[in-house]
Design a protein around this motif. Structure first.
Motif, mmCIF file in Angstrom:
data_model
loop_
_atom_site.group_PDB
_atom_site.id
_atom_site.type_symbol
_atom_site.label_atom_id
_atom_site.label_comp_id
_atom_site.label_asym_id
_atom_site.label_seq_id
_atom_site.Cartn_x
_atom_site.Cartn_y
_atom_site.Cartn_z
ATOM 1 N N MET A 3 0.827 -1.131 -0.048
ATOM 2 C CA MET A 3 -0.190 -0.253 0.014
ATOM 3 C C MET A 3 0.877 1.316 0.062
ATOM 4 S SD MET A 3 -2.517 1.422 2.949
ATOM 5 C CE MET A 3 -1.328 1.637 4.101
ATOM 6 N N LEU A 4 1.841 1.314 1.100
ATOM 7 C CA LEU A 4 2.528 2.672 0.978
ATOM 8 C C LEU A 4 3.477 2.756 0.103
ATOM 9 C CD1 LEU A 4 2.677 3.102 4.960
ATOM 10 C CD2 LEU A 4 1.287 4.067 3.547
ATOM 11 N N GLU A 5 3.744 1.449 -0.622
ATOM 12 C CA GLU A 5 4.848 1.624 -1.813
ATOM 13 C C GLU A 5 4.308 2.651 -3.000
ATOM 14 O OE1 GLU A 5 3.410 -1.590 -0.737
ATOM 15 O OE2 GLU A 5 5.093 -1.741 0.632
ATOM 16 N N GLU A 6 3.040 2.579 -3.025
ATOM 17 C CA GLU A 6 2.766 3.685 -4.020
ATOM 18 C C GLU A 6 3.060 5.093 -3.633
ATOM 19 O OE1 GLU A 6 0.613 1.197 -2.798
ATOM 20 O OE2 GLU A 6 -0.564 0.378 -4.397
ATOM 21 N N LEU A 7 3.033 5.203 -2.664
ATOM 22 C CA LEU A 7 3.434 6.655 -2.027
ATOM 23 C C LEU A 7 4.948 6.984 -2.456
ATOM 24 C CD1 LEU A 7 1.277 6.953 1.181
ATOM 25 C CD2 LEU A 7 0.913 8.157 -0.877
ATOM 26 N N LYS A 8 5.610 5.837 -2.215
ATOM 27 C CA LYS A 8 7.146 6.266 -2.527
ATOM 28 C C LYS A 8 7.548 6.447 -3.789
ATOM 29 C CE LYS A 8 8.176 3.247 1.425
ATOM 30 N NZ LYS A 8 8.860 2.056 2.162
ATOM 31 N N GLU A 9 6.588 5.947 -4.847
ATOM 32 C CA GLU A 9 7.130 6.187 -6.234
ATOM 33 C C GLU A 9 6.599 7.566 -6.473
ATOM 34 O OE1 GLU A 9 5.449 3.172 -8.813
ATOM 35 O OE2 GLU A 9 5.656 1.575 -7.398
ATOM 36 N N GLU A 10 7.408 8.237 -7.473
ATOM 37 C CA GLU A 10 7.166 9.611 -7.898
ATOM 38 C C GLU A 10 6.243 9.489 -9.046
ATOM 39 O OE1 GLU A 10 8.690 12.601 -7.034
ATOM 40 O OE2 GLU A 10 9.478 11.166 -5.378
ATOM 41 N N GLU A 11 5.684 8.360 -9.485
ATOM 42 C CA GLU A 11 4.709 8.501 -10.452
ATOM 43 C C GLU A 11 3.463 8.784 -10.145
ATOM 44 O OE1 GLU A 11 2.136 5.539 -13.141
ATOM 45 O OE2 GLU A 11 3.925 4.709 -12.491
ATOM 46 N N ILE A 12 3.042 8.578 -8.750
ATOM 47 C CA ILE A 12 1.638 9.069 -8.172
ATOM 48 C C ILE A 12 1.890 10.342 -7.718
ATOM 49 C CG2 ILE A 12 2.129 8.166 -5.762
ATOM 50 C CD1 ILE A 12 -0.550 7.246 -5.671
ATOM 51 N N VAL A 13 3.186 10.736 -7.290
ATOM 52 C CA VAL A 13 3.423 12.419 -6.996
ATOM 53 C C VAL A 13 3.095 13.134 -8.151
ATOM 54 C CG1 VAL A 13 4.828 13.837 -5.824
ATOM 55 C CG2 VAL A 13 4.741 11.744 -4.917
ATOM 56 N N ASN A 14 3.697 12.862 -9.190
ATOM 57 C CA ASN A 14 3.621 13.725 -10.528
ATOM 58 C C ASN A 14 2.316 13.627 -11.246
ATOM 59 O OD1 ASN A 14 6.375 14.234 -10.150
ATOM 60 N ND2 ASN A 14 7.030 12.416 -11.501
ATOM 61 N N LYS A 15 1.479 12.624 -11.004
ATOM 62 C CA LYS A 15 0.160 12.270 -11.403
ATOM 63 C C LYS A 15 -0.607 13.466 -10.820
ATOM 64 C CE LYS A 15 -1.706 8.329 -12.403
ATOM 65 N NZ LYS A 15 -2.610 7.022 -12.252
ATOM 66 N N ILE A 16 -0.492 13.711 -9.517
ATOM 67 C CA ILE A 16 -1.405 14.496 -8.716
ATOM 68 C C ILE A 16 -0.980 16.013 -8.828
ATOM 69 C CG2 ILE A 16 -2.493 15.195 -6.457
ATOM 70 C CD1 ILE A 16 -3.525 12.528 -7.838
ATOM 71 N N GLY A 17 0.545 16.049 -9.175
ATOM 72 C CA GLY A 17 0.879 17.410 -9.096
ATOM 73 C C GLY A 17 1.749 17.905 -7.810
ATOM 74 N N GLY A 18 2.277 17.089 -7.082
ATOM 75 C CA GLY A 18 3.137 17.161 -6.096
ATOM 76 C C GLY A 18 2.706 16.669 -4.721
ATOM 77 N N ARG A 19 3.487 16.656 -3.834
ATOM 78 C CA ARG A 19 3.314 15.864 -2.599
ATOM 79 C C ARG A 19 2.135 16.771 -1.897
ATOM 80 N NH1 ARG A 19 6.689 11.887 -2.139
ATOM 81 N NH2 ARG A 19 8.565 11.884 -3.011
ATOM 82 N N PHE A 20 2.272 17.921 -1.880
ATOM 83 C CA PHE A 20 1.223 18.718 -1.189
ATOM 84 C C PHE A 20 -0.213 18.216 -1.404
ATOM 85 C CE2 PHE A 20 -1.720 22.519 -0.657
ATOM 86 C CZ PHE A 20 -1.791 22.370 0.582
ATOM 87 N N LYS A 21 -0.296 18.335 -2.940
ATOM 88 C CA LYS A 21 -1.724 18.082 -3.498
ATOM 89 C C LYS A 21 -1.973 16.615 -3.160
ATOM 90 C CE LYS A 21 -2.288 21.327 -7.057
ATOM 91 N NZ LYS A 21 -2.378 21.576 -8.542
ATOM 92 N N LEU A 22 -1.101 15.741 -3.386
ATOM 93 C CA LEU A 22 -1.230 14.106 -3.027
ATOM 94 C C LEU A 22 -1.680 14.179 -1.522
ATOM 95 C CD1 LEU A 22 -1.142 11.487 -3.757
ATOM 96 C CD2 LEU A 22 1.235 11.221 -3.218
#
Length: 90
Positions: free
Chosen positions: A1-20
């Protein structure tokens, strides 16, 4: 589950860590208030559900940082489309 958060792909998909983190927090609130999950997963862990919704492009933040679903977007697009013209009406 938390592996997804470690990948930059999901961060970039949303537009940054704050937006995520904003999207995750707001969606968790919705699920805790009784909203239904938009994905089928074999878990009751709400964090896993939210991450799968993000990975599967089911939810996103709009310009006002409010959660929208793909269904909401489809309804907006359908409402804004011009009706088809029948050649006999011309």
């Amino acid at each position: 589950m938390l592996e997804e958060l470690k990948e930059e792909e999901i961060v970039n998909k949303i537009g940054g860590r704050f937006k995520l983190s904003t999207l995750i927090q707001k969606r968790l609130v919705q699920l805790n208030q009784g909203s239904r999950a938009l994905v089928s997963v074999d878990t009751h862990d709400k964090m896993s559900i939210v991450l799968q919704e993000i990975v599967q492009d089911k939810i996103f933040l709009n310009m006002e940082n409010e959660i929208e679903t793909v269904d909401d977007l489809d309804a907006i697009v359908a409402a804004s489309e011009a009706p088809e013209l029948d050649p006999s009406d011309l």
